[in-house]
Motif scaffolding. Structure first.
Motif, short mmCIF file in Angstrom:
data_model
loop_
_atom_site.label_atom_id
_atom_site.label_comp_id
_atom_site.label_asym_id
_atom_site.label_seq_id
_atom_site.Cartn_x
_atom_site.Cartn_y
_atom_site.Cartn_z
N HIS A 1 -22.85 27.62 -21.30
CA HIS A 1 -22.55 29.10 -20.42
C HIS A 1 -21.96 30.10 -21.22
N ALA A 2 -21.95 30.08 -22.54
CA ALA A 2 -21.51 31.26 -23.17
C ALA A 2 -22.51 31.59 -24.48
N THR A 3 -22.58 32.58 -25.07
CA THR A 3 -23.50 32.83 -26.00
C THR A 3 -23.37 31.79 -27.12
N PRO A 4 -24.29 31.09 -27.72
CA PRO A 4 -24.18 30.01 -28.77
C PRO A 4 -23.55 30.92 -29.97
N PRO A 5 -23.08 30.10 -30.95
CA PRO A 5 -22.44 30.90 -32.19
C PRO A 5 -23.71 31.22 -33.01
N ALA A 6 -23.57 32.53 -33.58
CA ALA A 6 -24.78 32.73 -34.52
C ALA A 6 -24.39 32.76 -36.08
N GLY A 7 -23.30 31.93 -36.28
CA GLY A 7 -23.02 31.58 -37.60
C GLY A 7 -22.28 30.42 -37.65
N HIS A 8 -21.68 30.02 -38.75
CA HIS A 8 -20.73 28.97 -39.17
C HIS A 8 -19.36 28.95 -38.59
N TYR A 9 -19.43 28.63 -37.19
CA TYR A 9 -18.17 28.74 -36.36
C TYR A 9 -18.11 28.12 -34.96
N ALA A 10 -17.23 27.68 -34.55
CA ALA A 10 -17.35 27.10 -33.29
C ALA A 10 -17.13 28.15 -31.94
N GLN A 11 -17.38 27.99 -30.99
CA GLN A 11 -17.12 28.95 -29.73
C GLN A 11 -15.65 29.03 -29.41
N ALA A 12 -14.85 27.81 -29.60
CA ALA A 12 -13.61 27.55 -29.73
C ALA A 12 -13.07 26.17 -30.32
N VAL A 13 -11.74 26.60 -30.52
CA VAL A 13 -11.12 25.13 -31.01
C VAL A 13 -9.73 24.76 -30.27
N ARG A 14 -9.47 23.75 -29.96
CA ARG A 14 -8.56 23.18 -29.36
C ARG A 14 -7.66 22.60 -30.35
N ALA A 15 -6.31 22.87 -30.47
CA ALA A 15 -5.44 22.35 -31.40
C ALA A 15 -4.08 22.64 -30.88
N ASN A 16 -3.19 21.37 -31.12
CA ASN A 16 -1.66 21.51 -30.72
C ASN A 16 -1.58 22.25 -29.52
N GLY A 17 -2.11 22.18 -28.52
CA GLY A 17 -1.72 22.43 -27.19
C GLY A 17 -2.31 24.11 -27.13
N PHE A 18 -3.31 24.53 -27.80
CA PHE A 18 -3.83 25.83 -27.90
C PHE A 18 -5.17 25.80 -27.48
N VAL A 19 -5.72 26.90 -27.20
CA VAL A 19 -7.23 26.96 -27.22
C VAL A 19 -7.35 28.51 -28.14
N PHE A 20 -8.25 28.43 -29.17
CA PHE A 20 -8.32 29.55 -29.94
C PHE A 20 -10.01 29.96 -29.72
N VAL A 21 -10.18 30.98 -28.86
CA VAL A 21 -11.48 31.53 -28.51
C VAL A 21 -12.15 32.30 -29.75
N SER A 22 -13.45 32.09 -30.42
CA SER A 22 -13.87 32.96 -31.29
C SER A 22 -14.15 34.19 -30.79
N GLY A 23 -14.27 35.32 -31.41
CA GLY A 23 -14.63 36.48 -30.98
C GLY A 23 -16.08 36.61 -30.25
N GLN A 24 -16.05 37.09 -28.70
CA GLN A 24 -17.02 37.19 -27.94
C GLN A 24 -17.71 38.50 -27.86
N LEU A 25 -19.11 38.73 -28.01
CA LEU A 25 -19.58 40.07 -27.96
C LEU A 25 -20.25 39.99 -26.34
N GLY A 26 -20.87 41.14 -26.06
CA GLY A 26 -21.10 41.48 -24.77
C GLY A 26 -22.54 41.28 -24.49
N PHE A 27 -22.96 39.75 -24.85
CA PHE A 27 -24.46 39.52 -24.68
C PHE A 27 -24.81 39.14 -23.32
N LEU A 28 -25.96 39.42 -22.82
CA LEU A 28 -26.48 38.96 -21.48
C LEU A 28 -26.90 37.70 -21.84
N PRO A 29 -27.18 36.50 -20.76
CA PRO A 29 -27.52 35.15 -20.91
C PRO A 29 -29.00 35.46 -21.21
N PRO A 30 -29.47 34.50 -22.16
CA PRO A 30 -30.94 34.29 -22.62
C PRO A 30 -31.43 34.14 -21.31
#
Length: 129
Positions: free
Chosen positions: A8-37
Motif C-alpha cells: 500500500h506504499a511505493t516499493p523501495p527503488a534501491g537497497h533499503y526497506a520501507q521501514a524497520v521496527r527495532a527496540n520499540g521504534f519504527v523507522f520509516v525510510s524517506g517517502q516521495l509523493g508518488f501516485l499509486p501505480p
C-alpha cells in the motif's frame, strides 16, 4: 530487527526497506509523493505539485506505519526534505492537516534537488505499538 513492507506504499527503488521496527521504534525510510501505480509492476509517477506530493508521501508513511503496527499518532519525529524553502507553506498546510493536533518533533531540510525531481520527501520515527 524486523523489516516492514506493505503493497500500500511505493516499493523501495534501491537497497533499503520501507521501514524497520527495532527496540520499540519504527523507522520509516524517506517517502516521495508518488501516485499509486496504475497496474502491478508499473513505475509510479510523482503527483503534480508540492501539496499533492506531500499528501501522497503522507499516505505512504501512514500505510507503512500501519503495516508496522503504529500510526501517525505515535510518530515521535519527522524529517521533511524540500528542494526549495519557498515550498514550505504549501507543504506545511498538508502536514498540519495530516497530523492534526498531534505535534511530533520536526526538522525541515532544504536540500536542493531531490531524486526524480520530487518536491518533498518525508521520513519518520514512530513508537511501535
Amino acid at each position: 530487527m524486523e523489516l516492514i513492507s506493505t503493497p500500500h506504499a511505493t516499493p523501495p527503488a534501491g537497497h533499503y526497506a520501507q521501514a524497520v521496527r527495532a527496540n520499540g521504534f519504527v523507522f520509516v525510510s524517506g517517502q516521495l509523493g508518488f501516485l499509486p501505480p496504475a497496474e502491478a509492476g508499473a513505475r509510479p509517477q510523482l503527483a503534480l505539485g508540492a501539496s499533492a506530493q506531500t499528501e501522497q508521501a503522507m499516505r505512504s508513511v501512514q500505510a507503512i506505519l500501519e503495516a508496522a503496527g503504529a500510526s501517525l499518532s505515535t510518530v515521535a519525529s519527522v524529517t521533511v526534505y524540500i528542494p526549495n524553502i519557498g515550498l514550505w507553506d504549501e507543504v506545511n498546510k498538508v502536514y498540519e492537516r495530516c497530523f492534526g493536533e498531534h505535534r511530533p518533533a520536526r526538522a525541515i531540510v532544504p536540500t536542493g534537488d531531490l531524486h526524480y525531481g520530487a518536491l518533498v520527501e518525508i521520513s519518520v520515527v514512530a513508537i511501535a505499538a
